[in-house]
Write an enzyme that holds these catalytic residues in place. Structure first.
Site, PDB file in Angstrom:
ATOM      1  N   SER A  73     -30.250 -77.045 -18.159  1.00  0.00           N
ATOM      2  CA  SER A  73     -31.519 -76.570 -17.982  1.00  0.00           C
ATOM      3  C   SER A  73     -31.389 -75.047 -17.774  1.00  0.00           C
ATOM      4  CB  SER A  73     -32.452 -76.786 -16.721  1.00  0.00           C
ATOM      5  OG  SER A  73     -32.618 -77.772 -17.015  1.00  0.00           O
ATOM      6  N   GLU A  97      23.430 -49.337  -0.386  1.00  0.00           N
ATOM      7  CA  GLU A  97      24.013 -50.295  -0.958  1.00  0.00           C
ATOM      8  C   GLU A  97      25.510 -49.770  -0.801  1.00  0.00           C
ATOM      9  OE1 GLU A  97      23.453 -53.604  -3.186  1.00  0.00           O
ATOM     10  OE2 GLU A  97      22.367 -52.778  -1.624  1.00  0.00           O
TER      11      GLU A  97
END
Length: 598
Positions: free
Chosen positions: A346, A79
Site C-alpha cells: 500500500s 620499544e
C-alpha cells in the site's frame, strides 16, 4: 696451538663468507623512500570526518619534529629505550631481554631494536629462521649508516602497522581518534605506542580493557624512563578511551559505506592512487537509525528471523543521510535497503491517487469502496469489509483496496505506471489491475526517492550519497553539480497529496507514527504479511522502513502500521530534536533545506 689458529682463521673466513653471502642475497634496499602500494579509499561524512576506509590506509608522512614529543617518548620508553645510543643492535637490550625471559621461563620480552623492526617490516618476512635474523642485523647496520636516528624513527612510525588496516601513526590517529597524529594527546600517544606489541590484541575498538591496561604499562615505562612524573601518568591513565574515528563506528554504518564504495568506479573508474570520497553521511542520524532498528526488532513479538531496512534522505535534494541494511552487518552483509526488491504494497497507493489528482480529481471527490471484480480477480480490504461511498482522502487515509483499484481503473493504469516511472521506480510494473496495490517490486531506497518527490512538491529525486571524489593530493576527480531535480507533477497535485498523507498519519492507518510536528506518510502490508512498510516524511526528512523475512515467508500479522511505524517513530522523534518545527510543503512557511538546518 697451530691448529687453534687455523681453526680460528677458518671460522673467521666462514663468518665473513656467510655475511657476504647473506649481504648478496638481501632484497633491494635502495628504494626505501619510493614506497609503492595499492590505493586506499577513505569515506568522509557530511561532518568532514572519515567514517570508513577500504584497503590499507596510510596517513600523511610525518617527521619526528612534526609529531608530539610525548608520542616519541612513549615509543622510545616502551620499544627501544637506548635507541639514540646503539648502532642498530643493542647488546645490552638483548642481554636484558634474555635474563627477563630466563627468569620468567618463557619469552616475555624481545631484544630487537626499532631499527631491526624497521628492517624486518619493510624488507623481510615474518619468518623466524636463522637466515632472516642475519639479514635483519645486516639491514639494521645499513639503515644506521644511511639515515639519521630521527629519520629512521620517522620512517618506522610512518610504516608500522597499528591494526584495523592502518599503516603509520597518522593513519592510526585518524582511524581510532578521528584526528591527525600531530594532535595526539598523552593518553592517546601511550595507547598507540602500546599497540605496537600486538595491534590486533590491543585494538581499543575491540578490546578496550586490554588496551587500557597496556596504556597504563606504557605510561609506567615513560615514568621509569624519566619522561613524565607519576602524577601526570595517573592523570593520563584515568582518561576514558574514546574511539572517535571509523574504527569505533557501529557496524551498521558498513551498509552505507559498502553502498558508496561499490559506486565509486561509476564516478572515477579504478585509479591506483588513494581516494577521498566525500559523502552525505550524517553520523548522528546513522546512530539513531541503527538504534531504532535494533530496539524495534528486539521488542517485536515473535521477531525471530525478522529483518529490517531503513533509509533517511533529504527531500529537497535526495541526499541520503542514514541507511541501515539489516539487523546485523556481522551476520549478513546483504544490503536490504539497496539490494532487496520487495513488493511495496500500500505504500504504492499514493501514486494512484496522485495520478488521479493530475487527471483532475480532488481529495473531496467520492469513490465507491465496494466489491469490484476484474477478469476474475476481486480485491478485498484487510478488514474484510466495504465502506461504500467515501472521499479520495478517506480512501487513502484508511488504505481501502477496493476503492483504490476502482480509482485506478477509472483514470487508466497507463497514467499510474507512467507517473511511477517518472518518480523513480525502475523495475517492471505489473500490467494488471493489481498494480494499484503495489504488487510490483522496489527497494526501500527507491521508495524513499518516490516519497521525496512527493514531499518536495513534485520534483523527481534521485537518491545519492557521493558529493565529491578527490585524490590524495586534493585534486578533484568528480564533484556533484546541479540539483538533478525536475518537475514531474504539478505542485498543486503534490501539495494535495501531501495533505491526504498527513491525514493518514493523524487519523488513518499511520496513527502510530504521529510526531510532535507536521508529518505525512503511508503504511504498507503485502499479502500474507510477507512485507510491512512505513514510508513518511516531515518538511526536513523522508524516512522509509521495511520489515520482513529474507526468504519471503509470512510474518506473524506484522502490518505497516505496527512494527515499521514504531521503528519510524523511534528514529524520527530524536532525529528532529533541536530542529525548528516547520510545515509540510504546500502549507506555507519557509523552504529551508535540511542541509541548512543541520
Amino acid at each position: 696451538m697451530l691448529w687453534s689458529v687455523v681453526i680460528g682463521l677458518w671460522t673467521v673466513v666462514a663468518v665473513v663468507g656467510l655475511l657476504a653471502w647473506e649481504a648478496y642475497r638481501l632484497p633491494d634496499i635502495g628504494n626505501l623512500d619510493r614506497h609503492t602500494r595499492a590505493g586506499a579509499v577513505r569515506l568522509v561524512g557530511a561532518d568532514a570526518r572519515m567514517f570508513a576506509s577500504y584497503g590499507p590506509m596510510h596517513g600523511d608522512p610525518l617527521t619526528v619534529d612534526e609529531l608530539p614529543k610525548h608520542l616519541i617518548q612513549a615509543v622510545i620508553a616502551t620499544e627501544d629505550r637506548r635507541f639514540y645510543e646503539h648502532p642498530g643492535i643493542d647488546p645490552i637490550g638483548v642481554a636484558r631481554a634474555a635474563w627477563t625471559n630466563l627468569a620468567a621461563g618463557r619469552v616475555v620480552q624481545g631484544g630487537s631494536t626499532l631499527t631491526q623492526q624497521l628492517a624486518k617490516n619493510v624488507f623481510l618476512t615474518a619468518d623466524r629462521s636463522f637466515e632472516r635474523k642475519v639479514q635483519e642485523l645486516l639491514l639494521a647496520f645499513w639503515l644506521e649508516r644511511q639515515f639519521s636516528k630521527d629519520e629512521i624513527l620517522s620512517i618506522y612510525l610512518n610504516r608500522v602497522y597499528f591494526g584495523a588496516g592502518a599503516y603509520g601513526v597518522d593513519a592510526a590517529a585518524r582511524k581510532y581518534f578521528g584526528i591527525p597524529a600531530t594532535r595526539l594527546g598523552l593518553m592517546e600517544s601511550a595507547l598507540l605506542a602500546g599497540m605496537l606489541k600486538a595491534p590486533s590484541r590491543y585494538n581499543p575498538a575491540v578490546a578496550p580493557e586490554l588496551a587500557g591496561a597496556r596504556t597504563s604499562v606504557v605510561l609506567a615505562n615513560m615514568v621509569d624512563a624519566g619522561f613524565i612524573d607519576q602524577k601526570t601518568a595517573r592523570a593520563a591513565a584515568s582518561q576514558p578511551i574514546a574511539i572517535a574515528g571509523p574504527a569505533g563506528r557501529g557496524s551498521g554504518a558498513r551498509y552505507f559505506a559498502d553502498w558508496v564504495y561499490d559506486s565509486v568506479p561509476d564516478f572515477v573508474g579504478r585509479p591506483a592512487s588513494d581516494l577521498n570520497v566525500e559523502t552525505t553521511f550524517d553520523p548522528g542520524l546513522q546512530a539513531l537509525a541503527e538504534r531504532a532498528v535494533a530496539e524495534g526488532l528486539a521488542g517485536a513479538r515473535r521477531g525471530e528471523g525478522l529483518q529490517a531496512a531503513l533509509v533517511a534522505l533529504d527531500p529537497a535534494t535526495g541526499a541520503v543521510r542514514a541507511l541501515v541494511g539489516g539487523r546485523s552487518y556481522g551476520d549478513s552483509q546483504f544490503n536490504r535497503a539497496v539490494q532487496a526488491r520487495r513488493q511495496p504494497g500500500s505504500t504504492f497507493k499514493p501514486l494512484v491517487f496522485l495520478a488521479a489528482l493530475e487527471a483532475g480529481w480532488a481529495p473531496s471527490d467520492a469513490i465507491d469502496d465496494a466489491p469490484i471484480r476484474i477478469a476474475g480477480w476481486a480485491p478485498e480490504n484487510i478488514d474484510g469489509k466495504f465502506e461504500g461511498r467515501i472521499t479520495l482522502a478517506q480512501a487513502l487515509s484508511r488504505s481501502r483496496n477496493a476503492a483504490t483499484v476502482r480509482l485506478q481503473e477509472a483514470i487508466g493504469r497507463s497514467r499510474v505506471r507512467s507517473l511511477a516511472e517518472r518518480l523513480g521506480l525502475s523495475g517492471p510494473l505489473p500490467e494488471g489491475p493489481s498494480l494499484a496495490l503495489g504488487t510490483g517490486e522496489a527497494s526501500p531506497l527507491e521508495v524513499a526517492g518516490v516519497y521525496a518527490g512527493i514531499a518536495n512538491g513534485g520534483r523527481a529525486v534521485l537518491p545519492y550519497a557521493v558529493t565529491a571524489v578527490r585524490d590524495r593530493d586534493g585534486q578533484t576527480l568528480y564533484e556533484r553539480s546541479g540539483s538533478g531535480l525536475s518537475p514531474v507533477v504539478s505542485p498543486r497535485s503534490a501539495q494535495a497529496l501531501v495533505g491526504m498523507l498527513a491525514g493518514a498519519v493523524q487519523n488513518g492507518t499511520g496513527k502510530a507514527a504521529r510526531l510532535d510536528r507536521p508529518a505525512a506518510g503511508k503504511t504498507g502490508t503485502t499479502q500474507d504479511y510477507r512485507d510491512a512498510w512505513f514510508a513518511g516524511f516531515t518538511a526536513d526528512l523522508v524516512t522509509v522502513v521495511w520489515v520482513g523475512r529474507d526468504d519471503g515467508s509470512a510474518m506473524d500479522s506484522v502490518t505497516g502500521g505496527g512494527l515499521p511505524a514504531d521503528i519510524w517513530k523511534r528514529f524520527m522523534m530524536p532525529a528532529h530534536q533541536g530542529w525548528p518545527v516547520r510545515p509540510l510543503i504546500g502549507s506555507g512557511g519557509d523552504k529551508t533545506t535540511l542541509a541548512e538546518t543541520r
